[in-house]
Scaffold this active site. Structure first.
Site, PDB file in Angstrom:
ATOM      1  N   SER A  11       0.825  -1.214   0.000  1.00  0.00           N
ATOM      2  CA  SER A  11       0.000   0.000   0.000  1.00  0.00           C
ATOM      3  C   SER A  11       0.862   1.267   0.000  1.00  0.00           C
ATOM      4  O   SER A  11       0.360   2.352  -0.227  1.00  0.00           O
ATOM      5  CB  SER A  11      -0.928   0.001   1.213  1.00  0.00           C
ATOM      6  OG  SER A  11      -0.176  -0.115   2.391  1.00  0.00           O
ATOM      7  N   TYR A  42      -4.591   0.120   3.712  1.00  0.00           N
ATOM      8  CA  TYR A  42      -5.369  -1.072   3.345  1.00  0.00           C
ATOM      9  C   TYR A  42      -6.031  -1.681   4.583  1.00  0.00           C
ATOM     10  O   TYR A  42      -7.036  -2.357   4.488  1.00  0.00           O
ATOM     11  CB  TYR A  42      -4.446  -2.140   2.758  1.00  0.00           C
ATOM     12  CG  TYR A  42      -4.041  -1.965   1.313  1.00  0.00           C
ATOM     13  CD1 TYR A  42      -4.545  -0.933   0.526  1.00  0.00           C
ATOM     14  CD2 TYR A  42      -3.157  -2.878   0.731  1.00  0.00           C
ATOM     15  CE1 TYR A  42      -4.150  -0.803  -0.803  1.00  0.00           C
ATOM     16  CE2 TYR A  42      -2.771  -2.762  -0.594  1.00  0.00           C
ATOM     17  CZ  TYR A  42      -3.265  -1.724  -1.359  1.00  0.00           C
ATOM     18  OH  TYR A  42      -2.887  -1.614  -2.668  1.00  0.00           O
ATOM     19  N   GLY A  43      -5.403  -1.466   5.717  1.00  0.00           N
ATOM     20  CA  GLY A  43      -5.777  -2.178   6.934  1.00  0.00           C
ATOM     21  C   GLY A  43      -7.201  -1.959   7.410  1.00  0.00           C
ATOM     22  O   GLY A  43      -7.735  -2.776   8.151  1.00  0.00           O
ATOM     23  N   CYS A  73       2.614  -7.142   0.785  1.00  0.00           N
ATOM     24  CA  CYS A  73       1.641  -6.598   1.731  1.00  0.00           C
ATOM     25  C   CYS A  73       0.923  -7.725   2.480  1.00  0.00           C
ATOM     26  O   CYS A  73       0.285  -8.585   1.861  1.00  0.00           O
ATOM     27  CB  CYS A  73       0.634  -5.759   0.943  1.00  0.00           C
ATOM     28  SG  CYS A  73      -0.739  -5.229   1.930  1.00  0.00           S
ATOM     29  N   THR A  75      -1.672  -7.475   4.449  1.00  0.00           N
ATOM     30  CA  THR A  75      -3.134  -7.315   4.449  1.00  0.00           C
ATOM     31  C   THR A  75      -3.766  -7.942   3.209  1.00  0.00           C
ATOM     32  O   THR A  75      -4.783  -8.637   3.299  1.00  0.00           O
ATOM     33  CB  THR A  75      -3.485  -5.816   4.546  1.00  0.00           C
ATOM     34  OG1 THR A  75      -2.787  -5.261   5.669  1.00  0.00           O
ATOM     35  CG2 THR A  75      -4.962  -5.601   4.724  1.00  0.00           C
ATOM     36  N   THR A 184       4.176  -4.792   6.653  1.00  0.00           N
ATOM     37  CA  THR A 184       5.493  -4.382   6.131  1.00  0.00           C
ATOM     38  C   THR A 184       5.915  -3.003   6.612  1.00  0.00           C
ATOM     39  O   THR A 184       7.091  -2.671   6.567  1.00  0.00           O
ATOM     40  CB  THR A 184       5.490  -4.373   4.593  1.00  0.00           C
ATOM     41  OG1 THR A 184       4.335  -3.653   4.173  1.00  0.00           O
ATOM     42  CG2 THR A 184       5.495  -5.770   4.047  1.00  0.00           C
TER      43      THR A 184
HETATM   44  N1  DGL Z   1       1.858  -2.591   4.751  1.00  0.00           N
HETATM   45  C1  DGL Z   1       0.645  -3.310   4.604  1.00  0.00           C
HETATM   46  C2  DGL Z   1       0.711  -4.675   5.240  1.00  0.00           C
HETATM   47  O1  DGL Z   1       1.757  -5.307   5.184  1.00  0.00           O
HETATM   48  C3  DGL Z   1      -0.644  -2.592   4.893  1.00  0.00           C
HETATM   49  C4  DGL Z   1      -0.593  -1.310   5.657  1.00  0.00           C
HETATM   50  C5  DGL Z   1      -1.874  -0.524   5.414  1.00  0.00           C
HETATM   51  O2  DGL Z   1      -1.982   0.014   4.309  1.00  0.00           O
HETATM   52  O3  DGL Z   1      -2.768  -0.513   6.266  1.00  0.00           O
HETATM   53  O4  DGL Z   1      -0.245  -5.182   5.758  1.00  0.00           O
END
Ligand code: DGL
Length: 266
Positions: A11, A42-43, A73, A75, A184
């Site tokens: 994201s 994304y979360g 990612c 999520t 991440t």
């Molecule tokens: N960095 C992403 C992950 O590994 C999502 C972070 C987000 O956008 O909420 O889940």
């Protein structure tokens, strides 16, 4: 030898922690990184939204003729890999499923997971780890603000420190042997986390994940032999902020803003 590119997405800047490990192992590959900064975070998105978003990104990589896509990612790996894994002709590497197996085999009794709300809601880490090792107990805690804190580099603000400390204290109550940084973005917070708990307690999945991808591409005889261009970085908005935040893991000099679909989820 196969010099088709490897696609990698997240994201935002978080996936650069995986990218930085990949280039250490596979410097001769051609990479295309996509940071979906317009849809960040994304979360807090639903599974349906995440499937729509992931599908757009997979379609984009298809137009780039990639040999593999790295779902850096957590999520989207947790919420969309199973739904989309058979729809494309290239290899797909999901971070949650890949590292859970390795961590399960390390035989820890008590494993903590910090991740986004959507990853925790899916219980993907718990399910995947216990799939390989029923002995492990898995404790999951959502950290809805942490991706934003990392992306905007707010980790030294008093409110951020309070938030990080309170989630960590909740987790320490479970007395975990290890804590997976299951988003991440979270390795960006390792400095502050290690003020309040030993550094060795935390697992940054990026290294394990990159090793696994390398081994699989090697076995499949898909490793590239020749770098034809420098890594390309695309973002869906705010290239300037992305470049600023990138610095901790990989100093991105140039990121191009593109619109990969009209289906941007609000
Ligand atoms: N960095 C992403 C992950 O590994 C999502 C972070 C987000 O956008 O909420 O889940």
């Amino acid at each position: 030898m196969n010099n088709q590119p490897i696609g990698i997405f997240d994201s935002g800047v978080g996936g650069l922690s995986v990218f930085a490990e990949l280039i250490k192992l596979m410097g001769e590959e051609n990479y295309i990184y996509f940071g979906d900064t317009k849809n960040l975070p994304y979360g807090n998105k639903s599974k349906e939204e995440l499937i729509k978003i992931s599908k757009n990104i997979f379609d984009f990589f298809e137009t780039k003729n990639v040999k593999a896509v790295v779902m850096a990612c957590n999520t989207t790996s947790a919420n969309t890999y199973n739904e989309l894994k058979n729809q494309y002709n290239y290899k797909i590497y999901p971070i949650v499923q890949t590292v859970s197996k390795e961590i399960a085999l390390a035989n820890y009794d008590r494993i903590g997971v910090f991740a986004t709300q959507a990853t925790i809601n899916s219980h993907a880490y718990k399910r995947e780890i216990r799939n390989y090792n029923l002995r492990s107990e898995v404790f999951e805690i959502a950290c809805p603000n942490w991706a934003d804190i990392a992306e905007k580099r707010l980790q030294n603000e008093p409110e951020s420190i309070e938030d990080i400390k309170s989630k960590l204290n909740m987790m320490l109550e479970y007395n975990p042997d290890k804590i997976i940084l299951g988003c991440t973005h979270y390795p960006y917070l390792i400095g502050i986390l290690s003020h309040f708990a030993p550094l060795e307690l935390f697992i940054n999945p990026a290294k394990i994940f990159a090793q696994n991808i390398y081994q699989d591409l090697k076995q499949s005889e898909l490793l590239g032999g020749k770098k034809e261009y420098e890594p390309k970085f695309y973002v869906s908005s705010n290239a300037q902020q992305f470049k600023m935040s990138s610095k901790l893991f990989y100093d991105v000099e140039n990121a191009q803003e593109i619109e990969i679909s009209k289906l941007t989820v609000k």
